[in-house]
Write an enzyme that holds these catalytic residues in place. Structure first.
Site, PDB file in Angstrom:
ATOM      1  N   ARG A   1       2.839  -2.114   4.637  1.00  0.00           N
ATOM      2  CA  ARG A   1       3.037  -0.770   4.065  1.00  0.00           C
ATOM      3  C   ARG A   1       3.864   0.022   5.071  1.00  0.00           C
ATOM      4  NH1 ARG A   1      -1.141   3.290   1.120  1.00  0.00           N
ATOM      5  NH2 ARG A   1      -0.551   1.861  -0.536  1.00  0.00           N
TER       6      ARG A   1
ATOM      7  N   HIS B   1       6.502   0.204  -5.009  1.00  0.00           N
ATOM      8  CA  HIS B   1       5.085  -0.136  -4.837  1.00  0.00           C
ATOM      9  C   HIS B   1       4.781  -1.253  -5.853  1.00  0.00           C
ATOM     10  CE1 HIS B   1       1.071   0.103  -3.599  1.00  0.00           C
ATOM     11  NE2 HIS B   1       0.731   1.319  -3.953  1.00  0.00           N
TER      12      HIS B   1
ATOM     13  N   GLN C   1       1.160  -2.211  -7.045  1.00  0.00           N
ATOM     14  CA  GLN C   1       0.609  -1.189  -7.931  1.00  0.00           C
ATOM     15  C   GLN C   1       1.094  -1.436  -9.361  1.00  0.00           C
ATOM     16  OE1 GLN C   1      -1.412   1.695  -6.991  1.00  0.00           O
ATOM     17  NE2 GLN C   1      -1.700   1.581  -9.188  1.00  0.00           N
TER      18      GLN C   1
ATOM     19  N   ASP D   1       1.289  10.659 -10.713  1.00  0.00           N
ATOM     20  CA  ASP D   1       1.104  10.348  -9.284  1.00  0.00           C
ATOM     21  C   ASP D   1       1.203  11.683  -8.549  1.00  0.00           C
ATOM     22  OD1 ASP D   1       1.018   9.169  -6.759  1.00  0.00           O
ATOM     23  OD2 ASP D   1       3.072   8.398  -6.830  1.00  0.00           O
TER      24      ASP D   1
ATOM     25  N   CYS E   1      -2.055   6.102 -10.069  1.00  0.00           N
ATOM     26  CA  CYS E   1      -2.207   5.084  -9.020  1.00  0.00           C
ATOM     27  C   CYS E   1      -3.300   5.465  -8.024  1.00  0.00           C
ATOM     28  CB  CYS E   1      -0.882   4.859  -8.311  1.00  0.00           C
ATOM     29  SG  CYS E   1      -0.190   6.355  -7.580  1.00  0.00           S
TER      30      CYS E   1
ATOM     31  N   ARG F   1      -6.145  -3.592  -8.850  1.00  0.00           N
ATOM     32  CA  ARG F   1      -5.300  -3.854  -7.678  1.00  0.00           C
ATOM     33  C   ARG F   1      -5.725  -5.171  -7.024  1.00  0.00           C
ATOM     34  NH1 ARG F   1      -2.700   0.090  -4.881  1.00  0.00           N
ATOM     35  NH2 ARG F   1      -1.978  -1.707  -3.674  1.00  0.00           N
TER      36      ARG F   1
END
Ligand code: CP
Ligand code: NVA
Length: 307
Positions: free
Chosen positions: A102, A129, A132, A224, A264, A292
């Site tokens: 990340r 992402h 996700q 988001d 998310c 996830r």
């Protein structure tokens, strides 16, 4: 050849298969079936930013499959600062079997993947992402069935999560309708790619300026944060610029009957979404969060060429 997952485009031809595998593996796991595909293997998880879902889901998922996951906090490796990206890639390749990274800068993720001899999975960067998005399309499939021809509305910032969803929607034949305020448009190159793929697959990929336009005909409304990790310095400005982009019950009513709400997470209740929508019966945010783990287990199995 080792494989990476840096962008949804890296799994363009197998996104549907990975979603199917994730759903199968979720069922197997719920039935108590043991899967020790990564017994004796190690996963390094390099984090330059905070995380709940990505950290816990990768660690628990890899551990469930018999492996050992190592959490490396933002203070530890400091990729490209304490030592070069190249040296980190080469050293890591001698110790572990896979890396989840990340990062702030997608260029570091791509450089690490280029020099590592082991698979690298993008756990969120400034451009995408992808994990996700796989979990999200898995969740949509579980709840709404076949995705081709369905419509996904994005309300908010033109950010990393939107980029991955736009690519994924186009690949799966879903229409994407994004509402983004002026000045917060998504990346033009990624959106052009999504539009081209959408055209090939007989669906649409469009950006609007009002949430009302975007939710017309929507089967899924997705939100988001307005202030992504790294954007904290712009908080006050952004809160002003995103006024009117909140998802509330009135906006949900303007979509198709049966429209679901996704996020998310982490959510900023009272900013991009109301409590009423978050906690409503059409909100699938916690199923989405759970997925996830199942999605990433399937991704790791697939990237490692094990199934
Ligand atoms: N959605 C998501 O990636 O959450 P975390 O930042 O908590 O990992
Ligand atoms: N767009 C958000 C997603 C968090 C999971 C961010 O980058 O902070």
């Amino acid at each position: 050849m080792k494989r990476n997952l840096l962008s949804v485009l890296d799994i363009r031809d197998e996104l549907g298969d990975i979603i199917d595998l994730a759903i199968i593996m979720k069922g197997e796991s719920k039935d108590g079936m043991e899967n020790i595909a990564f017994r004796g293997k190690s996963l390094a998880m390099i984090f330059e930013k905070p995380s709940l879902r990505t950290r816990v889901s990768f660690e628990v998922g890899f551990t469930q499959m018999g492996g050992t996951a190592i959490y490396l906090s933002p203070n530890e490796i400091q990729v490209g600062k304490r030592e070069s990206v190249y040296d980190v890639a080469k050293v890591m390749s001698r110790f572990v079997d896979m890396i989840m990274y990340r990062a702030f800068d997608h260029r570091n993720v791509h450089e690490l993947a280029k020099h590592a001899d082991i698979p690298v999975i993008n756990g969120l960067d400034d451009m995408e992402h992808p994990c996700q998005a796989v979990a999200d399309f898995m969740t949509m499939t579980e709840v709404k069935g076949k995705l081709k021809g369905k419509t996904l509305a994005w309300i908010g910032d033109g950010n990393n999560v939107l980029h991955s969803l736009a690519l994924g929607a186009a690949i799966l034949g879903m229409n994407l309708r994004a509402a983004v305020p002026d000045g917060y448009d998504p990346d033009a190159v990624i959106m052009k790619k999504a539009k081209d793929i959408a055209e090939e697959n007989g669906c649409t990929s469009e950006v609007f300026r009002t949430p009302e336009e975007a939710v017309t005909g929507a089967d899924v409304i997705y939100s988001d944060t307005w202030i992504s990790m790294g954007d904290e310095g712009e908080k006050e400005q952004r809160l002003r610029d995103f006024e009117g982009y909140q998802i509330n019950s009135d906006l949900m009513k303007k979509a198709n009957d049966g429209c679901i709400f996704m996020h998310c997470l982490p959510a900023h209740r009272g900013e991009e979404v109301t409590d009423e929508v978050m906690d409503s019966s059409v909100s699938v945010v916690f199923q989405e969060a759970e997925n996830r783990m199942h999605a990433q287990k399937a991704i790791m199995i697939r990237i490692a060429g094990l199934r």
